[in-house]
Design a protein around this motif. Structure first.
Motif, short mmCIF file in Angstrom:
data_model
loop_
_atom_site.label_atom_id
_atom_site.label_comp_id
_atom_site.label_asym_id
_atom_site.label_seq_id
_atom_site.Cartn_x
_atom_site.Cartn_y
_atom_site.Cartn_z
N VAL A 35 38.01 -15.78 79.59
CA VAL A 35 37.85 -14.38 80.04
C VAL A 35 36.60 -13.77 79.41
O VAL A 35 35.79 -13.15 80.11
N SER A 79 33.54 -15.26 81.01
CA SER A 79 33.30 -14.71 82.35
C SER A 79 32.64 -13.34 82.27
O SER A 79 31.71 -13.04 83.02
N THR A 108 44.48 -16.52 83.60
CA THR A 108 43.14 -17.07 83.52
C THR A 108 42.31 -16.70 84.75
O THR A 108 41.19 -16.20 84.63
N GLY A 140 42.06 -12.82 84.89
CA GLY A 140 41.28 -12.35 83.75
C GLY A 140 39.81 -12.69 83.87
O GLY A 140 38.94 -11.87 83.56
N CYS A 141 39.52 -13.89 84.34
CA CYS A 141 38.12 -14.30 84.50
C CYS A 141 37.43 -13.51 85.62
O CYS A 141 36.27 -13.11 85.47
N GLY A 176 37.00 -10.02 84.16
CA GLY A 176 35.97 -10.09 83.13
C GLY A 176 34.57 -10.18 83.71
O GLY A 176 33.65 -9.48 83.26
#
Length: 140
Positions: A43, A46, A107, A110-111, A114
């Motif tokens: 995260v 990213s 993931t 969040g990525c 982010g």
């Protein structure tokens, strides 16, 4: 060309060391039942890659060598899809379905978030400082 390759390798080494440090810190703080370290670096990576790429695309702050060193080198060494994949498969193998599902969703979401926040932040900072153009990687 040789200087760029050396900077790329140095960036990758620094990213790898940072990833290891974040992983250790997360494991000590939160335990090992969930792959917090991998989630955190993916995260954060990213987000940071969003910042690097937006500043590179919209301003003169980061040239091609800096973009390569930070984006491919540092962030390439810092983030790790392969570890995420292994840890999720291991959770599935251990029949920890809910934990595997949470890891997968956290993931990916969040990525994405982010990366978007990194791009938005870099765009805002560049605009406030009067750097570059209004060119955006996403949404514009």
């Amino acid at each position: 060309m040789l200087v760029r390759l050396l900077l790329l390798g140095l960036g990758g080494a620094l990213g790898t060391l940072a990833r290891y440090a974040v992983g250790l810190w997360c494991q000590r703080r939160m335990g090992g039942a969930f792959p917090y370290g991998t989630l955190a670096v993916n995260v954060a990576g990213s987000f940071l890659l969003g910042v690097v790429m937006q500043l590179s695309a919209a301003t003169d702050l980061l040239g091609p060598t800096a973009r390569l060193t930070l984006g491919t080198g540092v962030m390439g060494g810092f983030t790790t899809y392969s570890t995420f994949n292994y840890e999720t498969l291991k959770l599935l193998q251990d029949r920890a379905w809910l934990t595997a599902g949470i890891n997968l969703v956290a993931t990916v979401a969040g990525c994405l978030v982010g990366g978007l926040v990194g791009i938005a932040l870099a765009s805002h900072v560049a605009a406030e400082l009067g750097l570059g153009t209004s060119k955006r990687l996403v949404g514009g």
